[in-house]
Design a protein around this motif. Structure first.
Motif, PDB file in Angstrom:
ATOM      1  N   PHE A 115       0.817  -1.212   0.000  1.00  0.00           N
ATOM      2  CA  PHE A 115       0.000   0.000   0.000  1.00  0.00           C
ATOM      3  C   PHE A 115       0.855   1.269   0.000  1.00  0.00           C
ATOM      4  CE2 PHE A 115      -3.358  -2.890   1.479  1.00  0.00           C
ATOM      5  CZ  PHE A 115      -4.407  -2.474   0.673  1.00  0.00           C
ATOM      6  N   VAL A 116       2.138   1.159   0.355  1.00  0.00           N
ATOM      7  CA  VAL A 116       2.975   2.366   0.381  1.00  0.00           C
ATOM      8  C   VAL A 116       3.172   2.919  -1.020  1.00  0.00           C
ATOM      9  CG1 VAL A 116       4.188   1.457   2.390  1.00  0.00           C
ATOM     10  CG2 VAL A 116       5.242   1.250   0.149  1.00  0.00           C
ATOM     11  N   PHE A 117       2.910   2.142  -2.041  1.00  0.00           N
ATOM     12  CA  PHE A 117       3.116   2.599  -3.408  1.00  0.00           C
ATOM     13  C   PHE A 117       1.864   3.222  -4.022  1.00  0.00           C
ATOM     14  CE2 PHE A 117       5.942  -0.961  -2.510  1.00  0.00           C
ATOM     15  CZ  PHE A 117       7.161  -0.335  -2.678  1.00  0.00           C
ATOM     16  N   TRP A 118       0.798   3.303  -3.263  1.00  0.00           N
ATOM     17  CA  TRP A 118      -0.450   3.830  -3.796  1.00  0.00           C
ATOM     18  C   TRP A 118      -0.490   5.355  -3.926  1.00  0.00           C
ATOM     19  CZ3 TRP A 118      -5.628   1.178  -3.946  1.00  0.00           C
ATOM     20  CH2 TRP A 118      -5.477  -0.205  -4.086  1.00  0.00           C
ATOM     21  N   PRO A 119       0.173   6.156  -3.077  1.00  0.00           N
ATOM     22  CA  PRO A 119       0.018   7.617  -3.173  1.00  0.00           C
ATOM     23  C   PRO A 119       0.258   8.197  -4.559  1.00  0.00           C
ATOM     24  CG  PRO A 119       1.097   7.083  -1.113  1.00  0.00           C
ATOM     25  CD  PRO A 119       0.988   5.793  -1.885  1.00  0.00           C
ATOM     26  N   VAL A 154      12.600  14.922   7.930  1.00  0.00           N
ATOM     27  CA  VAL A 154      12.262  14.475   9.288  1.00  0.00           C
ATOM     28  C   VAL A 154      11.934  12.990   9.305  1.00  0.00           C
ATOM     29  CG1 VAL A 154      10.531  14.663  11.118  1.00  0.00           C
ATOM     30  CG2 VAL A 154      11.488  16.736  10.095  1.00  0.00           C
ATOM     31  N   PHE A 155      11.116  12.544   8.336  1.00  0.00           N
ATOM     32  CA  PHE A 155      10.734  11.135   8.285  1.00  0.00           C
ATOM     33  C   PHE A 155      11.955  10.247   8.065  1.00  0.00           C
ATOM     34  CE2 PHE A 155       6.383  12.418   8.166  1.00  0.00           C
ATOM     35  CZ  PHE A 155       5.631  11.294   8.453  1.00  0.00           C
ATOM     36  N   MET A 156      12.867  10.663   7.186  1.00  0.00           N
ATOM     37  CA  MET A 156      14.023   9.830   6.888  1.00  0.00           C
ATOM     38  C   MET A 156      14.984   9.770   8.076  1.00  0.00           C
ATOM     39  SD  MET A 156      14.752  10.560   2.829  1.00  0.00           S
ATOM     40  CE  MET A 156      15.458   8.946   2.544  1.00  0.00           C
ATOM     41  N   ILE A 157      15.167  10.882   8.765  1.00  0.00           N
ATOM     42  CA  ILE A 157      16.029  10.857   9.956  1.00  0.00           C
ATOM     43  C   ILE A 157      15.377  10.039  11.066  1.00  0.00           C
ATOM     44  CG2 ILE A 157      17.015  12.297  11.785  1.00  0.00           C
ATOM     45  CD1 ILE A 157      17.516  14.442   9.685  1.00  0.00           C
ATOM     46  N   PHE A 158      14.063  10.185  11.234  1.00  0.00           N
ATOM     47  CA  PHE A 158      13.353   9.369  12.229  1.00  0.00           C
ATOM     48  C   PHE A 158      13.517   7.885  11.906  1.00  0.00           C
ATOM     49  CE2 PHE A 158       9.515   6.924  13.197  1.00  0.00           C
ATOM     50  CZ  PHE A 158       9.432   7.080  14.579  1.00  0.00           C
ATOM     51  N   LEU A 159      13.340   7.534  10.624  1.00  0.00           N
ATOM     52  CA  LEU A 159      13.480   6.136  10.228  1.00  0.00           C
ATOM     53  C   LEU A 159      14.899   5.627  10.448  1.00  0.00           C
ATOM     54  CD1 LEU A 159      11.328   5.841   6.976  1.00  0.00           C
ATOM     55  CD2 LEU A 159      11.165   4.372   8.989  1.00  0.00           C
ATOM     56  N   PHE A 186       4.304   4.850   3.784  1.00  0.00           N
ATOM     57  CA  PHE A 186       3.155   5.420   3.072  1.00  0.00           C
ATOM     58  C   PHE A 186       3.180   6.941   3.189  1.00  0.00           C
ATOM     59  CE2 PHE A 186      -1.117   7.068   2.686  1.00  0.00           C
ATOM     60  CZ  PHE A 186      -1.642   6.376   1.611  1.00  0.00           C
ATOM     61  N   MET A 187       3.418   7.433   4.388  1.00  0.00           N
ATOM     62  CA  MET A 187       3.485   8.875   4.584  1.00  0.00           C
ATOM     63  C   MET A 187       4.669   9.478   3.825  1.00  0.00           C
ATOM     64  SD  MET A 187       0.850   9.591   6.227  1.00  0.00           S
ATOM     65  CE  MET A 187       1.251  11.334   6.346  1.00  0.00           C
ATOM     66  N   ALA A 192       6.344  12.543  -0.944  1.00  0.00           N
ATOM     67  CA  ALA A 192       7.069  12.580  -2.219  1.00  0.00           C
ATOM     68  C   ALA A 192       6.119  12.866  -3.377  1.00  0.00           C
ATOM     69  CB  ALA A 192       7.808  11.262  -2.440  1.00  0.00           C
ATOM     70  N   ALA A 193       4.916  12.295  -3.329  1.00  0.00           N
ATOM     71  CA  ALA A 193       3.932  12.545  -4.384  1.00  0.00           C
ATOM     72  C   ALA A 193       3.484  14.004  -4.372  1.00  0.00           C
ATOM     73  CB  ALA A 193       2.727  11.624  -4.206  1.00  0.00           C
TER      74      ALA A 193
END
Length: 548
Positions: A115-119, A154-159, A186-187, A192-193
């Motif tokens: 589902f992460v590829f749906w956006p 932020v998301f990439m550093i958190f990950l 997904f977020m 990115a989208a």
């Protein structure tokens, strides 16, 4: 997950996810309604999986030689870099299914992650908001681009701090936090989208009118390069085997990079470059390219298009035509990894395919330029369905050709490349003819909205069958416990109980083969059912597709 290996030369639609589940990357775009440039993103999930280049119509006045770029070199470089940044999270997301497969997760978990590829396939839903809501004092596109890229950082550093615990360890699927991992990625892809929407719009005003056609080149080259860095190059450098064999004189237990370190590095890059863009790049207004059409007007246009009877018939076709390809596109790469092929080896199959993926559309477009482009579509479909049987055969023999676990003969790798190249011919024949048909029937009076709606439907028609195929394959697989008392069917704890008592779980019936045969049969039934309707729609007068 060859499906998200070889999206976006827009996986892409890709997309994409090839992922072999997402493998999963091409995506749909919207453009300002009054501009002539259109973009078609492909969401084909193919084997292997890479982004598929989007094709745009170049303005009639654009000259794509070095002299025409005078005054726009810096703008082209910036656009190229922004699209590279966009491809990084897409590539990383495309590599995760392969990492999950090497950790022994179930195919239902792979279906959840898909589902992460749906956006990128549904961004039409919020694209009008990005185009209409902004702070004029800050900049129409920068109002979205700057905060979105900061959030991606932020998301990439958190990950980077949590991805090791979320993804578990090799051959230990129990340690994988699939739901949280899916939510985070997904977020990330949603952001990115949204960044993609903003950059597409900014490209129309950033470049001078004579050079606006270069936006397509920046998109294709930039996103493909970003996907390559985040997927193929990452998987190679993360692999200890690859690095020890080709890059080191003394073997070590880890690769040159880790997923956590890779994401931290790019998170910092997002922060630094976004700050520089915010401070140093001024956004100019262009009334001709920046339509002031309201949000409600845009959505009203969509409703008008959807209510057309030919569109309703064609929507049914787009949402169901790829059912027959779902097993081959979403499962083949994962099954090869399950059979023992290294994920980095599978990823590297994307490299020799890139020239083919560039040349094929140029050749095929010669046969789709006439009044009935869907004739090519219909001719190619049976061959693409049959390639699913070849894929299944390839997976079947992969278990018997290994000289030792995980070691395949060179002839088998050559066989894979030949099969995939043939598959690309059928895939691109359908893709190019489909895009030609979309360009033919789209009502120019409502700009990019019409084309984007058709591409959205096409992408969704590829996403849901692939997700469903991943979800069902475990339930169709039958296993038995050999050498001990116990059951191995549909339960990880039961499989562990079998192995703890000295037994081994062996597959009696692999659901992949059942799905392959069943879905290919459905595909041929669909072909018989919709053949005449596709012919009929292809020959309709253009006036039947008009909104007024």
């Amino acid at each position: 997950m060859l499906k998200k290996l070889i999206s976006a030369i827009n996986l892409r639609s890709g997309k994409r996810n090839i992922i072999m589940s997402k493998m999963p990357v091409t995506a749909v775009r919207r453009n300002p309604p009054r501009h002539t440039i259109e973009e078609a993103d492909i969401g084909e999930d193919s084997f292997p999986h890479v982004p598929i280049p989007s094709r745009r119509k170049h303005g009639s006045g654009s000259e794509n030689d070095s002299r025409s770029l005078e005054g726009d070199y810096g703008n082209v470089a910036l656009l190229l870099f922004l699209y590279v940044l966009q491809g990084i999270p897409l590539g990383v997301a495309g590599s995760i299914p392969m990492l999950l497969q090497s950790r022994g997760v179930s195919y239902k978990d792979q279906a959840i992650f898909s589902f992460v590829f749906w956006p990128f396939s549904i961004k039409l839903l919020w694209a009008p908001l990005v185009d209409s809501l902004y702070l004029s004092s800050f900049g129409r596109r920068k109002s979205w681009l700057v905060p979105i890229q900061y959030l991606i950082g932020v998301f990439m550093i958190f990950l980077s701090y949590h991805v090791n615990s979320l993804i578990g360890s090799e051959k230990s699927g129990d340690g994988v936090s699939v739901y949280f991992l899916t939510f985070i990625f997904f977020m990330l892809n949603f952001l990115a989208a949204t960044q993609d929407i903003a950059v597409d719009g900014w490209a129309l005003t950033m470049l001078s009118r004579r050079n606006v056609g270069w936006a397509s080149t920046c998109n294709s080259v930039g996103q493909t390069a970003g996907y390559f860095l985040g997927n193929i190059l990452f998987l190679a450098l993360e692999s200890a085997d690859f690095c020890n064999k080709y890059l080191r004189s003394e073997p070590q237990q880890t690769g040159l990079i880790t997923l956590a370190g890779f994401m931290f590095f790019w998170g910092i890059v997002f922060f630094v470059t976004t700050t520089l863009v915010m401070i140093m790049k001024h956004e100019a207004d262009d009334p001709d390219a920046d339509s002031e059409q309201g949000i409600l007007d845009t959505y009203k246009q969509l409703v008008k298009v959807i209510r057309l009877k030919p569109i309703i018939s064609y929507a049914i076709i787009l949402l169901t035509v790829k059912i027959g390809f779902a097993a081959a596109d979403s499962l083949t790469g994962l099954k090869l990894i399950e059979a023992g092929m290294k994920k980095e080896t599978l990823a590297l199959f994307a490299v020799p395919m890139i020239p083919i993926q560039i040349i094929l559309p140029l050749i095929i477009s010669k046969y789709t330029a006439g009044p009935t482009p869907m004739d090519v579509y219909l001719r190619a479909m049976p061959f693409r369905l049959l390639m699913g049987l070849v894929y299944a055969f390839m997976v079947w023999i992969s278990h018997g050709v290994q000289s030792s676990p995980g070691v395949f003969p060179t002839s088998f790798y050559a066989f894979i490349l030949i099969v995939y190249a043939l598959h690309q011919v059928t895939l691109y024949s359908m893709f190019v003819s489909g895009m030609a048909f979309h360009a033919k029937i789209s009502d120019p009076s409502i700009g990019g909205t019409y084309m984007t709606l058709l591409n959205t439907l096409s992408n969704l028609g590829g996403n849901w069958p692939s997700t469903l195929a991943l979800w069902l394959v475990d339930g169709l697989t039958l296993k038995s416990c050999i050498g001990a008392v116990g059951s191995c069917e549909k339960s990880a704890p039961l499989e562990e109980q079998c192995t703890q008592h000295g037994g081994a779980c062996e597959t009696n019936v692999d659901g992949y083969y059942i799905e392959s045969i069943l879905l290919i049969a459905i595909g041929f039934l669909w072909y018989i059912w919709r053949y005449k309707k596709v012919k009929e729609l292809d020959r309709l007068d253009i006036s039947a597709w008009k909104c007024s």
